[in-house]
Design a protein around this motif. Structure first.
Motif, PDB file in Angstrom:
ATOM      1  N   TRP A 158      16.980   7.198 -54.729  1.00 49.07           N
ATOM      2  CA  TRP A 158      16.397   8.049 -53.686  1.00 49.07           C
ATOM      3  C   TRP A 158      17.379   8.302 -52.547  1.00 49.07           C
ATOM      4  O   TRP A 158      17.550   9.435 -52.096  1.00 49.07           O
ATOM      5  N   ALA A 159      18.024   7.281 -52.070  1.00 53.24           N
ATOM      6  CA  ALA A 159      18.910   7.393 -50.907  1.00 53.24           C
ATOM      7  C   ALA A 159      20.109   8.303 -51.173  1.00 53.24           C
ATOM      8  O   ALA A 159      20.683   8.860 -50.235  1.00 53.24           O
ATOM      9  N   GLN A 219       3.086   2.977 -49.119  1.00 52.92           N
ATOM     10  CA  GLN A 219       2.530   2.992 -47.771  1.00 52.92           C
ATOM     11  C   GLN A 219       1.298   3.893 -47.788  1.00 52.92           C
ATOM     12  O   GLN A 219       1.415   5.104 -47.861  1.00 52.92           O
ATOM     13  N   ILE A 221      17.585  16.081 -49.433  1.00 55.47           N
ATOM     14  CA  ILE A 221      16.197  16.495 -49.219  1.00 55.47           C
ATOM     15  C   ILE A 221      15.877  17.699 -50.100  1.00 55.47           C
ATOM     16  O   ILE A 221      14.748  17.835 -50.580  1.00 55.47           O
ATOM     17  N   GLN A 247       6.501   8.393 -49.853  1.00 52.75           N
ATOM     18  CA  GLN A 247       7.874   8.344 -49.342  1.00 52.75           C
ATOM     19  C   GLN A 247       8.180   9.561 -48.479  1.00 52.75           C
ATOM     20  O   GLN A 247       8.797   9.439 -47.424  1.00 52.75           O
ATOM     21  N   LEU A 248       7.749  10.731 -48.921  1.00 50.78           N
ATOM     22  CA  LEU A 248       8.019  11.950 -48.159  1.00 50.78           C
ATOM     23  C   LEU A 248       7.258  11.977 -46.838  1.00 50.78           C
ATOM     24  O   LEU A 248       7.788  12.453 -45.836  1.00 50.78           O
ATOM     25  N   ARG A 249       6.035  11.480 -46.827  1.00 48.41           N
ATOM     26  CA  ARG A 249       5.283  11.442 -45.562  1.00 48.41           C
ATOM     27  C   ARG A 249       5.992  10.572 -44.540  1.00 48.41           C
ATOM     28  O   ARG A 249       5.904  10.807 -43.349  1.00 48.41           O
ATOM     29  N   THR A 250       6.714   9.568 -45.025  1.00 50.89           N
ATOM     30  CA  THR A 250       7.462   8.684 -44.138  1.00 50.89           C
ATOM     31  C   THR A 250       8.776   9.332 -43.704  1.00 50.89           C
ATOM     32  O   THR A 250       9.105   9.341 -42.522  1.00 50.89           O
ATOM     33  N   ASP A 251       9.523   9.861 -44.664  1.00 53.37           N
ATOM     34  CA  ASP A 251      10.872  10.363 -44.394  1.00 53.37           C
ATOM     35  C   ASP A 251      10.933  11.854 -44.048  1.00 53.37           C
ATOM     36  O   ASP A 251      11.719  12.252 -43.195  1.00 53.37           O
ATOM     37  N   TYR A 252      10.145  12.664 -44.735  1.00 49.00           N
ATOM     38  CA  TYR A 252      10.223  14.120 -44.592  1.00 49.00           C
ATOM     39  C   TYR A 252       8.819  14.740 -44.658  1.00 49.00           C
ATOM     40  O   TYR A 252       8.486  15.434 -45.624  1.00 49.00           O
TER      41      TYR A 252
END
Length: 160
Positions: free
Chosen positions: A41-42, A156, A46, A80-85
């Motif tokens: 992922w990292a 999460q 995006i 993951q997207l709600r957290t990062d993007y």
């Protein structure tokens, strides 16, 4: 098919070119491919992550509604997207949110809890402002198998 860690971005882009044309292309490689993308992922941009997210959505909309894996990946990506993007989730789901409720009817969350129900519950919690008392909360706080509990705990599930 495995992704070479040195060329993960290039290999991912090539696979996405195929999958954007047909989200069911390379079917036998799909689960391994998405899993490897999550593992790296990292390293992904995006733009690449957004493309992956849209392919998963396309598989849900055009495929077998009982296919468990796509809901697992949707839950993972959405969380993951709600957290990062969060803007990626918003733009992908903006026009869909009204009719995507059909995937999350109450009755499916009041019966037997299986992996599909757990994955969809996580997705519903991430995508919608659910009122207190919605059965999704009961699913996620109820009796889960060890694997289901591990998955829920690894995602999460707060909507903060």
């Amino acid at each position: 098919m495995s992704l070479d860690p040195r060329d993960v971005v290039e290999q991912t882009d090539r696979m996405l070119d195929y999958l954007e044309l047909d989200p069911f292309a390379l079917e036998k490689y799909f689960i391994g491919f998405i899993t490897r993308c999550i593992d790296h992922w990292a390293q992904l941009s995006i733009e690449t992550i957004s493309r992956l997210f849209l392919i998963i959505i396309d598989r849900i909309e055009r495929g077998d509604p009982l296919e468990t894996d796509k809901w697992k990946y949707m839950a993972h990506f959405t969380s993951q997207l709600r957290t990062d993007y969060p803007h990626v989730v918003g733009s992908a789901m903006d026009e869909r949110v009204q009719w995507w409720h059909m995937y999350f009817d109450w009755p499916q969350f009041t019966g037997t809890v299986n992996d599909l129900v757990v994955y969809k519950a996580v997705c519903a919690l991430q995508l919608f402002d659910l009122e207190q008392g919605h059965p999704v909360y009961n699913v996620l706080s109820g009796e889960l198998t060890d694997n289901q509990a591990t998955f829920v705990n690894s995602i999460q599930t707060s909507t903060d």
